[in-house]
Design an enzyme around this catalytic site. Sequence first.
Site, PDB file in Angstrom:
ATOM      1  N   ASP A 221       0.806  -1.218   0.000  1.00  0.00           N
ATOM      2  CA  ASP A 221       0.000   0.000   0.000  1.00  0.00           C
ATOM      3  C   ASP A 221       0.841   1.271   0.000  1.00  0.00           C
ATOM      4  O   ASP A 221       1.833   1.364   0.724  1.00  0.00           O
ATOM      5  CB  ASP A 221      -0.861  -0.025   1.279  1.00  0.00           C
ATOM      6  CG  ASP A 221      -1.879   1.086   1.336  1.00  0.00           C
ATOM      7  OD1 ASP A 221      -2.834   1.040   0.542  1.00  0.00           O
ATOM      8  OD2 ASP A 221      -1.722   1.995   2.173  1.00  0.00           O
ATOM      9  N   HIS A 355     -10.793  -1.158  -4.568  1.00  0.00           N
ATOM     10  CA  HIS A 355     -11.665  -0.702  -3.482  1.00  0.00           C
ATOM     11  C   HIS A 355     -11.623   0.809  -3.278  1.00  0.00           C
ATOM     12  O   HIS A 355     -12.336   1.327  -2.423  1.00  0.00           O
ATOM     13  CB  HIS A 355     -11.234  -1.413  -2.193  1.00  0.00           C
ATOM     14  CG  HIS A 355      -9.837  -1.031  -1.811  1.00  0.00           C
ATOM     15  ND1 HIS A 355      -8.726  -1.428  -2.537  1.00  0.00           N
ATOM     16  CD2 HIS A 355      -9.360  -0.248  -0.815  1.00  0.00           C
ATOM     17  CE1 HIS A 355      -7.647  -0.915  -2.000  1.00  0.00           C
ATOM     18  NE2 HIS A 355      -7.997  -0.200  -0.950  1.00  0.00           N
TER      19      HIS A 355
HETATM   20  O1  TEU Z   1      -4.608   4.163  -1.173  1.00  0.00           O
HETATM   21  C1  TEU Z   1      -3.735   5.206  -1.455  1.00  0.00           C
HETATM   22  C2  TEU Z   1      -4.447   6.410  -1.866  1.00  0.00           C
HETATM   23  O2  TEU Z   1      -3.940   7.456  -1.610  1.00  0.00           O
HETATM   24  C3  TEU Z   1      -5.743   6.381  -2.642  1.00  0.00           C
HETATM   25  O3  TEU Z   1      -6.178   5.144  -2.948  1.00  0.00           O
HETATM   26  C4  TEU Z   1      -6.860   7.162  -2.026  1.00  0.00           C
HETATM   27  O4  TEU Z   1      -7.661   6.302  -1.275  1.00  0.00           O
HETATM   28  C5  TEU Z   1      -7.719   7.802  -3.085  1.00  0.00           C
HETATM   29  O5  TEU Z   1      -6.943   8.701  -3.773  1.00  0.00           O
HETATM   30  C6  TEU Z   1      -8.840   8.573  -2.512  1.00  0.00           C
HETATM   31  O6  TEU Z   1      -9.749   8.836  -3.530  1.00  0.00           O
HETATM   32  C7  TEU Z   1      -4.287   3.220  -0.246  1.00  0.00           C
HETATM   33  C8  TEU Z   1      -5.465   2.294   0.000  1.00  0.00           C
HETATM   34  O7  TEU Z   1      -5.759   1.615  -1.172  1.00  0.00           O
HETATM   35  C9  TEU Z   1      -6.607   3.083   0.515  1.00  0.00           C
HETATM   36  O8  TEU Z   1      -7.755   2.296   0.692  1.00  0.00           O
HETATM   37  C10 TEU Z   1      -6.183   3.695   1.824  1.00  0.00           C
HETATM   38  O9  TEU Z   1      -7.179   4.562   2.277  1.00  0.00           O
HETATM   39  C11 TEU Z   1      -4.873   4.476   1.692  1.00  0.00           C
HETATM   40  O10 TEU Z   1      -3.880   3.778   0.970  1.00  0.00           O
HETATM   41  C12 TEU Z   1      -4.282   4.711   3.050  1.00  0.00           C
HETATM   42  O11 TEU Z   1      -3.792   3.486   3.547  1.00  0.00           O
END
Ligand code: TEU
Length: 600
Positions: A221, A355
């Site tokens: 992540d 997701h």
């Molecule tokens: O995501 C990183 C991230 O910055 C994006 O997916 C963000 O959720 C999106 O731009 C918002 O619209 C990862 C994970 O996939 C996400 O679910 C988490 O919220 C985020 O990291 C923090 O761990």
Amino acid sequence: MASTKNTPFFIPTANAVDNKWWREATIYQIYPRSFCDSNGDGIGDIPGIITKIPYLKNLGVNVLWLCPIYVSPQHDMGYDIADYQAINPDYGTMEDWQRLRDEVHKVGMKLIMDLVVNHTSIEHKWFVESRASRENPKRDWYYWRPARLGNKGERLPPNNWRSFFGTGSAWEWDEGSQEFYLRIFTKEQPDLNWENPDVRTAVHDIVNFWLENGIDGFRVDAINYIAKTPNLPDAPITDPTTYHQPAMHLYLNIATVHTYLRDLNLATFARYSSTMTVGETPYVPATQMALDYVHPSRKEFDMIFQWEHMDIDRVPNTLLGWKPWALPELKQIFNRWQTLMYDHGGWNSLYMENHDQGRSVSRFGSDRTPEFRKLSAKMLAMFLSTLSGTLYIFQGQELGMANIKGWEVEEYNDVVTLTYIREEKEKRVRESGNPSPDISDLLNDIQKKGRDNGRTPMPWSGNAPHADFTTGTPWMTLNPDFRDCNAAAAVEDKTSVFYFWKELLRIRSEWKTLVYGGFRLLAPDDMRVFAYLRVRPGAKAAVVVLNFSSERVEWNVPEEASNLMDCRLVYGNYDSVEEFGACLILRAWECRLYEYEHLH
Ligand code: TEU
Ligand code: CA
């Protein structure tokens, strides 16, 4: 089709192709909370996943990727981990997890997990210790800084960085120890200090723990956030209306990230013979920067999730603002990535959903009618599965699930959506003086881009009340369209999106050109048709023609493809097609995959 010229196709040098299993794999992403509930508590769980292995095997995927299932207070749905080596009781026990691993392996599939190590949860014991006092030995595991004094003596965050999730500060004040901690995401997700070697070793230990437990790899992540610019300097002021400035260039892709990732790889993955890694890396362009993360010689990741196509419909500097996009732009994005990796021995990951995203059919296809939903979901399936790289399917994508329609703004759950609404509302209150401004237009943004769209429970059947996701009360309301779009109906119906995916995966597994071949974009400026060739020396080439519109299109085959002779239609989403001639008649959302003898 008659050919006037016989110019040979440009066939680029084949990229370094080894026998790594993950190149040809199709990876199915599971969002455990919303997948299948086995005990009626309304929450998807590991035993529930086990019951669906035959369904996934039938679809033809090879790998399951589980979104975080570790102990977590769920402020960001498990992306805030409180214990990396224990299963969240909502999802089951370690024994359940071991059974899942064994069952997955038994049917010849693999299992990868989600590693979230840019930050932990505030409830992780490291952070609990770290915040206990300024002298605590774990203090330096996170970024702690004293307040900065403002002009009027007020307490300001230590620098002006804006959080990634919204327009507020990236810092949070801790009353107890009278300092701020850095948290790029939510206030419940403090950033780990990777400059501290103990932190790095602790992360290596976590990875090795799971590798020892027999997993086949990790999705990692937000990994390009882990290195911050030394001394955390202020960002330049680009938004004079606030103290908090966009600062991504100060915490994304900072040089030391590559040292950390190489060390991580050597201490963990490299010690196992057949694991895979995919790094989630927002805002990495298709340049040397991307190759630095994935080139085999670098020993960092096997592949990354690039973000350019996911950002194509976002208003810059907003969290979820939706804007229209044009097909030529999408073509250029894929052209860049396909070409870059092929020419330089890198490797792509292929995805259009996860997701964090709205459903692809609602963004890149059409959910206006059930018929368009099915047709365009199939068209998008053909698109993704005829590109070079490792293919990812997000749960429900194989059914052509669409975004949620008909919810009020208040019904959305996700922290990003809630932040977006709150901040937009505050802004309007500030600007208009009206304490309850109209925010109904935000619904349009959320209906396109809200993260909840991908998180509704899986519709396993058309049966009321909860589509057989649970016998209890689901933790999240189902997408109301489940009567029309559900797994049981799809598995019964040979014309379903599910069967279309299944057939594409079968074709892809046999026709390696689709996985490994070069990519040659046709008609780059066409506003409705996305077409390309896939070529590989000595093998049959592929021609892919996709109508990205609800209109009937008369498409003139471009000059450079006009020497395609003896094309054979392999697959498409309409029963019959008109002959592949100099002009193709493409119906709404029509897609076709042709094969032709290779030309030299
Ligand atoms: O995501 C990183 C991230 O910055 C994006 O997916 C963000 O959720 C999106 O731009 C918002 O619209 C990862 C994970 O996939 C996400 O679910 C988490 O919220 C985020 O990291 C923090 O761990
Ligand atoms: Ca459950």
